[in-house]
Design a protein around this motif. Structure first.
Motif, PDB file in Angstrom:
ATOM      1  N   PRO A   1      45.350  38.269  34.403  1.00 38.36           N
ATOM      2  CA  PRO A   1      43.863  38.009  35.864  1.00 38.36           C
ATOM      3  C   PRO A   1      42.965  37.281  34.992  1.00 38.36           C
ATOM      4  CG  PRO A   1      44.162  40.150  34.151  1.00 38.36           C
ATOM      5  CD  PRO A   1      45.294  39.198  34.186  1.00 38.36           C
TER       6      PRO A   1
ATOM      7  N   GLU B   1      38.713  36.602  35.585  1.00 40.26           N
ATOM      8  CA  GLU B   1      37.969  37.611  34.058  1.00 40.26           C
ATOM      9  C   GLU B   1      38.061  36.458  33.026  1.00 40.26           C
ATOM     10  OE1 GLU B   1      39.973  41.150  32.705  1.00 40.26           O
ATOM     11  OE2 GLU B   1      39.976  41.810  34.503  1.00 40.26           O
TER      12      GLU B   1
ATOM     13  N   SER C   1      46.087  44.497  42.810  1.00 41.92           N
ATOM     14  CA  SER C   1      46.852  45.326  44.753  1.00 41.92           C
ATOM     15  C   SER C   1      47.780  43.770  44.627  1.00 41.92           C
ATOM     16  CB  SER C   1      45.982  45.496  45.090  1.00 41.92           C
ATOM     17  OG  SER C   1      45.639  45.679  45.562  1.00 41.92           O
ATOM     18  N   LEU C   2      46.790  42.508  44.963  1.00 42.77           N
ATOM     19  CA  LEU C   2      46.770  41.185  45.168  1.00 42.77           C
ATOM     20  C   LEU C   2      47.890  40.335  44.767  1.00 42.77           C
ATOM     21  CD1 LEU C   2      46.679  39.148  47.615  1.00 42.77           C
ATOM     22  CD2 LEU C   2      44.488  38.677  46.449  1.00 42.77           C
TER      23      LEU C   2
ATOM     24  N   ASP D   1      43.046  31.872  41.319  1.00 40.28           N
ATOM     25  CA  ASP D   1      41.675  32.775  41.988  1.00 40.28           C
ATOM     26  C   ASP D   1      40.994  31.646  41.432  1.00 40.28           C
ATOM     27  OD1 ASP D   1      39.988  34.293  43.209  1.00 40.28           O
ATOM     28  OD2 ASP D   1      40.696  35.755  43.162  1.00 40.28           O
TER      29      ASP D   1
ATOM     30  N   LYS E   1      40.990  33.171  51.192  1.00 38.45           N
ATOM     31  CA  LYS E   1      41.444  34.550  52.091  1.00 38.45           C
ATOM     32  C   LYS E   1      40.529  35.696  52.447  1.00 38.45           C
ATOM     33  CE  LYS E   1      41.526  36.290  46.683  1.00 38.45           C
ATOM     34  NZ  LYS E   1      41.214  36.437  45.376  1.00 38.45           N
TER      35      LYS E   1
ATOM     36  N   GLU F   1      45.115  35.885  39.092  1.00 32.61           N
ATOM     37  CA  GLU F   1      44.869  36.721  39.858  1.00 32.61           C
ATOM     38  C   GLU F   1      43.980  37.908  39.224  1.00 32.61           C
ATOM     39  OE1 GLU F   1      42.822  38.060  42.511  1.00 32.61           O
ATOM     40  OE2 GLU F   1      44.376  36.965  43.281  1.00 32.61           O
ATOM     41  N   ASP F   2      43.024  38.212  39.333  1.00 31.05           N
ATOM     42  CA  ASP F   2      42.251  39.549  38.361  1.00 31.05           C
ATOM     43  C   ASP F   2      42.780  41.101  39.868  1.00 31.05           C
ATOM     44  OD1 ASP F   2      40.070  38.460  40.493  1.00 31.05           O
ATOM     45  OD2 ASP F   2      38.703  38.526  38.275  1.00 31.05           O
ATOM     46  N   ASP F   3      42.760  40.303  40.438  1.00 29.73           N
ATOM     47  CA  ASP F   3      42.838  41.972  41.598  1.00 29.73           C
ATOM     48  C   ASP F   3      44.300  42.010  41.435  1.00 29.73           C
ATOM     49  OD1 ASP F   3      43.219  43.039  43.700  1.00 29.73           O
ATOM     50  OD2 ASP F   3      42.010  42.069  45.428  1.00 29.73           O
TER      51      ASP F   3
END
Length: 233
Positions: A35, A59, A15-16, A55, A107, A11-13
């Motif tokens: 990420p 990236e 904060s998530l 995700d 999401k 996951e590249d977010d």
């Protein structure tokens, strides 16, 4: 003592990823996260995870390509993959499933619901049926080794196709509607559309009929599907 489930989070977010990792660590999971799609493949090769949260847009390699390569690699061919996606279009969800994902979560989602979904998937892929072998016609399923053979030839199956075939082997000749299969294989609370069943049936058919073997999964018009080695409609 059972080892902590090893979850690979791609996951590249940031904060998530932090929020999701916190919830899973609180539930006793061991989390590795990245990420980057390319690094995800390296981490999976380094140590096979128990489950991958992936995700769609990350990236490096895309989530779809990471999913495809994880399915191709022998060590991760049977590892459950849940895709995290902001894409709500049915075509995108089906594409993810056809690439090899077992489930998807759109999401925004509740981290607690995601933990519950992952727990349910892991319960299903670790059946407490030690020592049981299921067989029908020339198909045989070893529940301990999680191996399937047809006429002695190994058949590689993803986790969802394994569960589908297990359900059919437990009820040979029975015709199951898509809705019944959703309840039995995915669970009553699964937020999955009936068309998803068709995607996984196609994947299961392709695997068990490999090499030109007779089609052992019968489609019953307007009714559903059955494991049937005799008459086919």
């Amino acid at each position: 003592m059972a080892h902590a489930p090893d979850l690979l989070l791609v996951e590249d977010d940031a904060s998530l990823a932090e929020l999701v990792a916190w919830h899973f660590e609180r539930e006793g999971y061991s989390i590795r996260r990245t990420p980057d799609g390319d690094e995800a493949l390296l981490l999976a090769e380094e140590r096979t995870p128990d489950l991958v949260l992936l995700d769609w847009m990350v990236e490096g390699l895309t989530g779809i390509e990471v999913c495809r390569r994880l399915r191709r690699a022998r060590a991760t061919a049977n590892v459950p993959i849940i895709m995290l996606t902001a894409r709500g279009e049915e075509e995108d969800r089906v594409r993810g499933l056809e690439t090899g994902a077992d489930d998807y979560v759109t999401k925004p989602f509740s981290p607690r619901e995601l933990v519950a979904r992952v727990n349910a998937v892991l319960r299903r892929v670790r059946p407490a049926l030690a020592g049981e072998t299921l067989a029908y016609a020339d198909l045989e399923m070893d529940m301990i080794g999680r191996k399937v053979r047809r006429d002695g030839t190994p058949i590689p199956l993803g986790p969802t196709e394994f569960r589908l075939l297990k359900h059919f082997l437990e009820h040979p000749g029975w015709v199951f509607s898509r809705e019944r299969l959703l309840d039995s294989v995915w669970g009553h609370n699964a937020d999955i559309e009936p068309r998803t069943v068709d995607v996984h049936i196609r994947r299961l058919r392709k695997a068990v009929n490999h090499g030109g073997k007779p089609d052992i999964i019968r489609t019953v018009r307007s009714a559903g599907y059955a494991l049937d080695a005799e008459g086919r409609l």
